[in-house]
Design an enzyme around this catalytic site. Structure first.
Site, PDB file in Angstrom:
ATOM      1  N   HIS A   1       0.907  -1.091   0.234  1.00 22.76           N
ATOM      2  CA  HIS A   1       0.003  -0.071  -0.029  1.00 22.76           C
ATOM      3  C   HIS A   1       0.939   1.115  -0.061  1.00 22.76           C
ATOM      4  O   HIS A   1       0.616   2.265  -0.656  1.00 22.76           O
ATOM      5  CB  HIS A   1      -0.684  -0.095   1.378  1.00 22.76           C
ATOM      6  CG  HIS A   1      -1.925   0.959   1.316  1.00 22.76           C
ATOM      7  ND1 HIS A   1      -3.160   1.107   0.895  1.00 22.76           N
ATOM      8  CD2 HIS A   1      -1.769   2.528   1.879  1.00 22.76           C
ATOM      9  CE1 HIS A   1      -3.639   2.405   1.022  1.00 22.76           C
ATOM     10  NE2 HIS A   1      -2.929   2.930   1.647  1.00 22.76           N
TER      11      HIS A   1
ATOM     12  N   HIS B   1     -10.137   2.482   0.161  1.00 20.25           N
ATOM     13  CA  HIS B   1     -10.039   2.094   1.669  1.00 20.25           C
ATOM     14  C   HIS B   1     -10.842   0.777   1.661  1.00 20.25           C
ATOM     15  O   HIS B   1     -11.902   0.538   2.233  1.00 20.25           O
ATOM     16  CB  HIS B   1     -10.654   3.292   2.590  1.00 20.25           C
ATOM     17  CG  HIS B   1      -9.858   3.266   3.718  1.00 20.25           C
ATOM     18  ND1 HIS B   1     -10.612   3.469   5.048  1.00 20.25           N
ATOM     19  CD2 HIS B   1      -8.567   3.301   4.126  1.00 20.25           C
ATOM     20  CE1 HIS B   1      -9.501   3.645   5.941  1.00 20.25           C
ATOM     21  NE2 HIS B   1      -8.506   3.476   5.674  1.00 20.25           N
ATOM     22  N   ASN B   2     -10.235  -0.120   0.756  1.00 22.70           N
ATOM     23  CA  ASN B   2     -11.343  -1.429   0.504  1.00 22.70           C
ATOM     24  C   ASN B   2     -11.396  -2.406   1.386  1.00 22.70           C
ATOM     25  O   ASN B   2     -12.251  -2.807   2.128  1.00 22.70           O
ATOM     26  CB  ASN B   2     -10.660  -2.141  -0.609  1.00 22.70           C
ATOM     27  CG  ASN B   2     -10.545  -1.101  -1.764  1.00 22.70           C
ATOM     28  OD1 ASN B   2     -11.462  -0.101  -2.168  1.00 22.70           O
ATOM     29  ND2 ASN B   2      -9.702  -1.588  -2.758  1.00 22.70           N
ATOM     30  N   HIS B   3     -10.161  -2.916   1.981  1.00 19.97           N
ATOM     31  CA  HIS B   3     -10.197  -3.918   3.094  1.00 19.97           C
ATOM     32  C   HIS B   3     -10.676  -3.526   4.197  1.00 19.97           C
ATOM     33  O   HIS B   3     -11.371  -4.196   4.983  1.00 19.97           O
ATOM     34  CB  HIS B   3      -8.662  -4.375   3.335  1.00 19.97           C
ATOM     35  CG  HIS B   3      -8.283  -4.986   2.063  1.00 19.97           C
ATOM     36  ND1 HIS B   3      -7.076  -4.665   1.051  1.00 19.97           N
ATOM     37  CD2 HIS B   3      -8.794  -6.265   1.404  1.00 19.97           C
ATOM     38  CE1 HIS B   3      -7.053  -5.376   0.038  1.00 19.97           C
ATOM     39  NE2 HIS B   3      -7.558  -6.377   0.092  1.00 19.97           N
TER      40      HIS B   3
ATOM     41  N   ASP C   1      -5.340  14.513   2.461  1.00 17.52           N
ATOM     42  CA  ASP C   1      -4.515  14.805   1.533  1.00 17.52           C
ATOM     43  C   ASP C   1      -4.707  15.970   0.587  1.00 17.52           C
ATOM     44  O   ASP C   1      -3.744  16.661   0.299  1.00 17.52           O
ATOM     45  CB  ASP C   1      -4.559  13.477   0.309  1.00 17.52           C
ATOM     46  CG  ASP C   1      -4.081  12.164   0.934  1.00 17.52           C
ATOM     47  OD1 ASP C   1      -3.117  12.294   1.643  1.00 17.52           O
ATOM     48  OD2 ASP C   1      -4.450  11.071   0.522  1.00 17.52           O
TER      49      ASP C   1
ATOM     50  N   GLN D   1      -9.399   1.999  11.346  1.00 23.52           N
ATOM     51  CA  GLN D   1      -9.093   3.276  12.072  1.00 23.52           C
ATOM     52  C   GLN D   1     -10.740   3.886  12.502  1.00 23.52           C
ATOM     53  O   GLN D   1     -11.583   3.533  11.996  1.00 23.52           O
ATOM     54  CB  GLN D   1      -8.482   4.453  11.096  1.00 23.52           C
ATOM     55  CG  GLN D   1      -7.038   3.870  10.495  1.00 23.52           C
ATOM     56  CD  GLN D   1      -7.214   3.478   9.054  1.00 23.52           C
ATOM     57  OE1 GLN D   1      -8.214   2.684   8.923  1.00 23.52           O
ATOM     58  NE2 GLN D   1      -6.308   3.620   8.332  1.00 23.52           N
TER      59      GLN D   1
ATOM     60  N   ASP E   1      -0.074  15.014   6.095  1.00 21.69           N
ATOM     61  CA  ASP E   1      -1.002  14.403   6.872  1.00 21.69           C
ATOM     62  C   ASP E   1      -0.782  13.037   7.283  1.00 21.69           C
ATOM     63  O   ASP E   1       0.206  12.493   6.854  1.00 21.69           O
ATOM     64  CB  ASP E   1      -2.338  14.414   6.131  1.00 21.69           C
ATOM     65  CG  ASP E   1      -2.254  13.246   5.012  1.00 21.69           C
ATOM     66  OD1 ASP E   1      -1.573  12.996   4.143  1.00 21.69           O
ATOM     67  OD2 ASP E   1      -3.171  12.121   5.207  1.00 21.69           O
TER      68      ASP E   1
ATOM     69  N   SER F   1      -4.168   6.443  13.861  1.00 22.93           N
ATOM     70  CA  SER F   1      -5.155   7.092  14.605  1.00 22.93           C
ATOM     71  C   SER F   1      -5.523   8.512  13.712  1.00 22.93           C
ATOM     72  O   SER F   1      -4.649   8.921  12.945  1.00 22.93           O
ATOM     73  CB  SER F   1      -4.853   7.820  15.783  1.00 22.93           C
ATOM     74  OG  SER F   1      -4.879   6.944  16.859  1.00 22.93           O
TER      75      SER F   1
ATOM     76  N   GLY G   1      -2.571   9.332  -8.106  1.00 20.37           N
ATOM     77  CA  GLY G   1      -3.633   8.272  -7.976  1.00 20.37           C
ATOM     78  C   GLY G   1      -3.390   7.164  -7.015  1.00 20.37           C
ATOM     79  O   GLY G   1      -2.316   7.573  -5.976  1.00 20.37           O
ATOM     80  N   ASN G   2      -3.657   6.077  -6.993  1.00 23.14           N
ATOM     81  CA  ASN G   2      -3.498   5.049  -6.090  1.00 23.14           C
ATOM     82  C   ASN G   2      -3.789   3.669  -6.796  1.00 23.14           C
ATOM     83  O   ASN G   2      -4.232   3.496  -7.575  1.00 23.14           O
ATOM     84  CB  ASN G   2      -4.693   5.373  -4.845  1.00 23.14           C
ATOM     85  CG  ASN G   2      -4.626   4.033  -3.805  1.00 23.14           C
ATOM     86  OD1 ASN G   2      -5.611   3.374  -3.695  1.00 23.14           O
ATOM     87  ND2 ASN G   2      -3.724   3.924  -2.971  1.00 23.14           N
TER      88      ASN G   2
END
Length: 755
Positions: A59, A110-112, A132, A260, A288, A333, A557-558
């Protein structure tokens, strides 16, 4: 933990090379652990091992995708870069949109976490992407949520979807950010692996751009926002191998789940605090705290700076007793930021934070060395070259092999499927498709979101693109759409990625905006599967080549890997977000039918193309053949035509074809239409998913001039019929479909499933 309790210091690590460390449990491979020891010249401390494990996770490090993502840079021309102020590698992409304004946008996954705990997983996905955008110096303006779930009727979908939707809405609504669009897609491949992607867009003056770097020897490092707790440890990697355990080691405390826990009210205050700090010029660099927490923030700031950094970890404000250095560094956190501040500005910085009731603590400073040194009660627990943590992790050349079943899949052409031909059968098919889960109204979802808070929303779902006003004085605004059809990408990853780009580009164009930039969220199965890596490589090349053809850059992107259940990966899902600029939002093009008496025109040509189509999926449960042909030059001509105005309404054609577009346009405008289908085969005319097509309404008085412009632009134009005041969708020679009947079919599905 007290100062007298034993911690694994750098000195102790150097003196005890034989200590067995749980690197495998933390997600590191043996050769990765060996490399860490080579970098340090000793074994890592527990805290260093924690940092490397989270920062070298898939990730955070992109270790399986880096070699392919470099293709975006290779295909981006100087002309494409000319408007980019920040690109790949920054927290978010930033583009200059004129008049001194810059816009930043990004989409992440934030899939899993959203499968494990749907509400908090989705909520903190929104919170993370908003930070972000904030970290670039911008005010966040709006969010979007591309979502994918298993089969709509599956029991676990009924568990996951309502929680995800509530989490997206709960966090975004409390922040006061409008949700202006997204997707809700159902497919069995996402069972057990829902995709929760979150997009945010923000705006700033060009001179207010901030980047994540720690420069200036002696400058102070300030952690501000929420306290650091045990929640989120292992949320990005496998740092916590037993995240749901009870009493741990007799300490009397429990680790919270690896998902989280978000507090949007804290983030709302943090946003306003940051914007005041930016406005006062009190920030040199900022990052961040999201994935990998302090491990990421400190190592990335130091790595991108011009020196080193020293951090006193015991100064970090905690909300749990007895946290170890490794836990503090790895905690995810939420609602935390890390800033680099000049010494003379520290007191003013703290004054702003106190005014907003934001906890702020000086935890370290920038040094003139080249090391990241972290101490715990005076003992050194981390001493590393920061680039080896943040930017010089493993790089894998994973095997790439075309899947064994790909040829058979492409040969399974849907032309063999039984098609309806009688007027009665075609009428029934239109209603069946309109009520299918992937085409039905999303109002049950979007009504849980505040789409118009802040007063800047110009267009929102169910419009083709979301649009927000940036500048009150001029009316300048931006439009955004995010799209992907995973079935297309499964049939042909290269073409599928380009079709996702084409649809998002077209959706922005039909709003009246000019597409200028791209972000992406590349959701795939395991990178250890050569077939998945073949899909990934082809999709990246397709998207990059497509952007080069259209002349718009990928700004960031990601990548999300390991989206699969057992050995079954999800459909390859490269979600593409396109940003467009409109000089005056008052000239936007609404989604719908226009006014009674307007002429309805179909722009673009229709072919017999049903590979990966919604019709084949809904009616026959079929996936095979080739996806629709891609013609990006046609998409560009179409966008240029629409930018010239002359239309009273527009709606793009995508899943479900012309039939679904007509149904939605009628219902969204509350008006009827009388149309004659083009071509000899009404089934193909109604349900084909050929690309580069748009339905437009044009005032009768302007029809001749507009069709002449179509001819000049090289855009095929077919006259369908006219808009009527009310009544029905009347298809000559086939059926009259009263709007009430269409509305019942279209609006009833999701409430029946989830309400």
């Amino acid at each position: 933990m007290t100062a007298t309790t034993h911690v694994d210091t750098v000195g102790h690590a150097a003196a005890t090379p034989e200590v067995d460390q749980p690197y495998r449990e933390l997600g590191l491979k043996h050769d990765e652990y060996t490399r860490i020891r080579e970098i340090l010249g000793r074994r890592p401390t527990d805290a260093e091992l924690a940092m490397y494990s989270v920062m070298w996770s898939e990730h955070c490090s992109y270790k399986s995708s880096k070699v392919h993502l470099s293709y975006f840079g290779e295909t981006t021309t100087e002309a494409m870069r000319s408007s980019m102020l920040a690109g790949i590698g920054e927290n978010a992409g930033v583009v200059d949109i004129g008049d001194g304004w810059a816009v930043t946008f990004k989409v992440e996954s934030h899939n899993h976490p959203s499968y494990v705990e749907p509400y908090q997983g989705a909520a903190t996905g929104v919170g993370g992407i908003v930070r972000d955008i904030l970290a670039m110096g911008a005010r966040p303006l709006a969010v979007m949520d591309p979502l994918r779930f298993g089969a709509a009727e599956a029991p676990d979908t009924r568990r996951v979807l309502p929680g995800v939707v509530a989490g997206v809405g709960g966090y975004g609504n409390c922040l006061g950010l409008p949700n202006i669009g997204g997707e809700v897609v159902f497919d069995p491949s996402y069972q057990g692996n829902p995709l929760v992607n979150a997009l945010c867009v923000g705006a700033m003056r060009v001179e207010d751009l901030h980047l994540a770097h720690a420069s200036g020897t002696g400058n102070k490092v300030i952690l501000f926002g929420a306290r650091t707790g045990l929640d989120g440890i292992g949320g990005v990697s496998v740092l916590a191998s037993d995240t749901f355990a009870g009493d741990e080691g007799g300490t009397g405390r429990k680790k919270l789940p690896s998902v989280q826990v978000g507090d949007p009210f804290t983030e709302k205050v943090l946003i306003e605090c940051c914007l005041e700090l930016f406005g006062a010029g009190l920030v040199v660099g900022i990052q961040d705290l999201g994935g990998a927490g302090l491990s990421c923030a400190t190592s990335e700031l130091a790595s991108a700076g011009d020196g080193g950094m020293r951090v006193e970890l015991d100064r970090v404000p905690l909300r749990a007793k007895g946290m170890t250095p490794a836990e503090i560094l790895s905690s995810e956190s939420q609602e935390r930021m890390c800033a680099v501040v000049r010494p003379e500005d520290v007191e003013a910085f703290m004054d702003v934070c106190r005014r907003w009731d934001v906890i702020a603590t000086e935890i370290g400073e920038v040094t003139d060395g080249d090391r990241l040194v972290i101490t715990w009660h005076g003992e050194t627990v981390v001493d590393v070259p920061p680039r080896t943590v943040a930017h010089e992790g493993p790089v894998y050349q994973r095997p790439v092999t075309r899947p064994a079943d790909q040829t058979d899949l492409e040969a399974d052409d849907p032309v063999v499927l039984e098609r309806p031909h009688t007027p009665e059968a075609l009428r029934a098919e239109i209603l069946r498709m309109a009520a299918s889960p992937n085409l039905a109204s999303r109002a049950w979802v979007t009504e849980q979101y505040d789409r118009y808070v802040r007063g800047g929303t110009v267009l929102a779902q169910p419009a083709d693109a979301g649009m927000v006003r940036i500048d009150e004085s001029t009316g300048r605004g931006v439009a955004i759409s995010c799209d992907c059809n995973g079935r297309y990408t499964r049939l042909d990853p290269y073409a599928g990625a380009q079709l996702a780009l084409a649809e998002a580009y077209r959706n922005v164009a039909v709003s009246g905006a000019r597409p200028v930039a791209v972000t992406n969220c590349l959701n795939f199965g395991s990178p250890e599967d050569p077939g998945v890596m073949w899909q990934f490589e082809r999709a990246v090349h397709g998207l990059a080549d497509g952007c080069a053809t259209l002349g718009i850059p990928v700004t960031g992107g990601n990548v999300s890997f390991y989206n699969q259940t057992g050995h079954t990966p999800i459909l390859p899902t490269p979600v593409v977000g396109v940003l467009g600029v409109i000089d005056d939002v008052r000239r936007r093009i609404p989604t719908g039918l226009g006014a009674p008496g307007d002429t309805l025109l179909l722009l673009g040509d229709t072919a017999d193309e049903f590979g990966g189509s919604e019709w084949a999926h809904v009616v026959h449960g079929h996936l095979g053949g080739r996806p629709p042909a891609v013609d990006l030059d046609a998409e560009r001509r179409l966008a240029g035509l629409l930018a010239g105005g002359g239309v009273s309404a527009a709606h793009d054609l995508s899943e479900g074809g012309l039939a679904q577009t007509l149904v939605e346009a009628c219902l969204l405008s509350g008006r009827g239409a009388r149309v004659t289908l083009p071509g000899a085969d009404p089934f193909v005319a109604l349900f084909s998913e050929s690309s580069a097509r748009v339905l437009v309404a044009v005032p009768e008085s302007g029809t001749a001039a507009f069709t002449a412009r179509c001819a000049e632009a090289g855009v095929p134009c077919h006259r369908l019929g006219t808009v009527e005041a009310a009544g029905a969708l009347a298809i000559e020679g086939l059926a009259d479909l009263p709007l009430d009947e269409l509305r019942t079919a279209w609006e009833g599905t999701l409430p029946a499933l989830f309400g």
